[in-house]
Design an enzyme around this catalytic site. Structure first.
Site, PDB file in Angstrom:
ATOM      1  N   ALA A  61       0.852  -1.189   0.000  1.00  0.00           N
ATOM      2  CA  ALA A  61       0.000   0.000   0.000  1.00  0.00           C
ATOM      3  C   ALA A  61       0.888   1.239   0.000  1.00  0.00           C
ATOM      4  CB  ALA A  61      -0.890  -0.008   1.234  1.00  0.00           C
ATOM      5  N   GLY A 106       0.588  -5.096   0.758  1.00  0.00           N
ATOM      6  CA  GLY A 106      -0.438  -5.210  -0.282  1.00  0.00           C
ATOM      7  C   GLY A 106       0.087  -5.840  -1.563  1.00  0.00           C
ATOM      8  N   GLU A 109      -0.184  -9.404  -0.955  1.00  0.00           N
ATOM      9  CA  GLU A 109      -1.628  -9.724  -0.943  1.00  0.00           C
ATOM     10  C   GLU A 109      -2.167  -9.796  -2.369  1.00  0.00           C
ATOM     11  OE1 GLU A 109      -2.286  -6.485   1.988  1.00  0.00           O
ATOM     12  OE2 GLU A 109      -3.498  -7.968   3.050  1.00  0.00           O
ATOM     13  N   GLU A 129       3.352  -5.144   7.698  1.00  0.00           N
ATOM     14  CA  GLU A 129       2.448  -4.125   8.239  1.00  0.00           C
ATOM     15  C   GLU A 129       2.649  -3.903   9.733  1.00  0.00           C
ATOM     16  OE1 GLU A 129       1.635  -6.371   5.979  1.00  0.00           O
ATOM     17  OE2 GLU A 129       0.141  -5.596   4.567  1.00  0.00           O
TER      18      GLU A 129
END
Ligand code: CO8
Length: 254
Positions: A61, A106, A109, A129
C-alpha cells in the site's frame, strides 16, 4: 500507472510506478480493477501480473497516502482493495503473479489473490504491516493461512519478517522459481495448462478453490457436482475418445 497488454492467449497486467516501487495508491488499485474488467472481455486463457523495473513487483500500500487518513477512510480503503483482489481471485481464467522483486504488504496480498505465483530468485516477500503498527488489510490474513497453514501464517504476520525466494517456494507461498526472466517463466508455466479446454480448467479451479472453505463432506459433494459437469462436456467426450484412438485431443471449449 497500470499497463494492460494482450499477447495471444495471455493478458499481461503490469504495475507501472517504478519510482514508488509500484506501490498501491488507491488510484492504482482502481486501475487494477478496471484492467481486470477490460481483460474479462478478451478471449484469453491466462492473466499474468508483474511490476515494472528490476527491483519490485510491488512494495505494498502507498504508505505516503495512508498517513493522516481517518479510520473511516481506511475501512473504505481496505474494502476497495479486498473487492478488487477478490475480482482477481475469481477471474474467469487462472492468473499468475510474476514476482520480479520485492512483494511486500499489499503487494504480496495482490500476488496471493492470483491463482499461482512464479518468483525470481531475487524476490523477497513478506507482510511487514506490523512494523507500521498496522495489520494486512487486503486479504493477507485470510489468504496466507490457506497457502502456508495457520501457525506459519501467524509467524509471518506477527514478525513482519522478510522471506527469500527459496523459503517462499519451500513453504508453498510461491508455486515456482524462475531460472531466468520471471515473466518468460510465467508464460512457460501458463503454456502448461492453456492448451486444455476452458470448461475443465474452470471446473477444476472452482473445485480446488473451495477445498479449504468448506467441511470435507461438503467439499466432496461439490467435487461430485463439478466432476459430473466436466464429464458431460463435449471436451470430455473428445478427450476420452482421443485417448482410445491414440491421438491428441482437439478441445473446443464446449
Ligand atoms: N509506499 C509508498 N512509497 C514507497 C513504498 C510504499 N509502500 N515503498 C517504497 N516507496 C518509495 C520510497 O519512499 C522511495 O521513494 P523516494 O525515493 O521518493 O523516497 C522509493 O519508493 C524507493 O524506496 P526505498 O528508497 O525505500 O528503496 P529501498 O531499496 O531502500 O527499500 C523496500 C526497498 C525494502 C521495499 C522499502 O522501500 C520498504 O520497506 N518499503 C515499504 C514496504 C512496506 O512496509 N509495505 C507495506 C505497506 S502497508 C500495506 O501494504 C497494507 C496496509 C493495509 C492497509 C489497509 C487500509 C487501507
Amino acid at each position: 500507472m497500470v499497463k494492460l497488454l494482450r499477447e495471444g492467449a495471455l493478458a499481461l497486467l503490469t504495475l507501472d510506478r517504478p519510482e514508488a516501487l509500484n506501490a498501491l495508491s488507491f488510484a492504482v488499485i482502481r486501475d487494477i480493477g478496471a484492467a481486470i474488467d477490460e481483460a474479462a472481455g478478451w478471449d484469453i486463457r491466462a492473466l499474468i501480473l508483474t511490476g515494472t523495473g528490476e527491483k519490485a513487483f510491488c512494495a505494498g500500500a502507498d504508505i505516503k497516502e495512508l498517513v493522516g487518513r481517518s479510520l473511516m477512510d481506511e475501512r473504505a480503503g481496505s474494502e476497495l482493495g479486498q473487492r478488487v483482489f477478490a475480482k482477481l481471485d475469481s477471474f474467469k481464467v487462472p492468473s499468475i503473479a510474476a514476482i520480479n522483486g520485492y512483494a511486500f504488504g499489499g503487494g504480496l496480498e495482490l500476488a496471493m489473490a492470483c491463482t499461482f505465483r512464479v518468483a525470481s530468485s531475487k524476490a523477497r516477500v513478506g507482510l511487514p504491516e506490523i512494523k507500521l503498527g498496522l495489520i494486512p488489510g487486503y486479504g493477507g490474513t485470510q489468504r496466507l493461512p490457506r497457502l502456508v497453514g495457520e501457525a506459519r501464517a501467524a509467524e509471518i504476520v506477527l514478525t513482519g519478517r522478510t522471506i527469500d525466494a527459496e523459503e517462499a517456494l519451500a513453504i508453498g507461498l510461491v508455486t515456482r522459481l524462475a531460472d531466468g526472466d520471471v515473466v518468460e517463466a510465467a508464460k512457460a508455466f501458463a503454456a502448461e495448462f492453456t492448451g486444455y479446454g476452458l470448461p475443465a480448467l474452470a471446473l477444476a479451479r472452482a473445485a480446488v478453490r473451495r477445498a479449504l472453505d468448506v467441511p470435507l463432506d461438503e467439499g466432496l459433494r461439490i467435487e461430485a457436482d463439478l466432476s459430473t459437469l466436466a464429464y458431460r462436456t463435449e471436451d470430455a467426450a473428445e478427450g476420452l475418445t482421443a485417448f482410445i484412438e491414440k491421438r491428441k485431443p482437439q478441445f473446443r471449449d464446449k
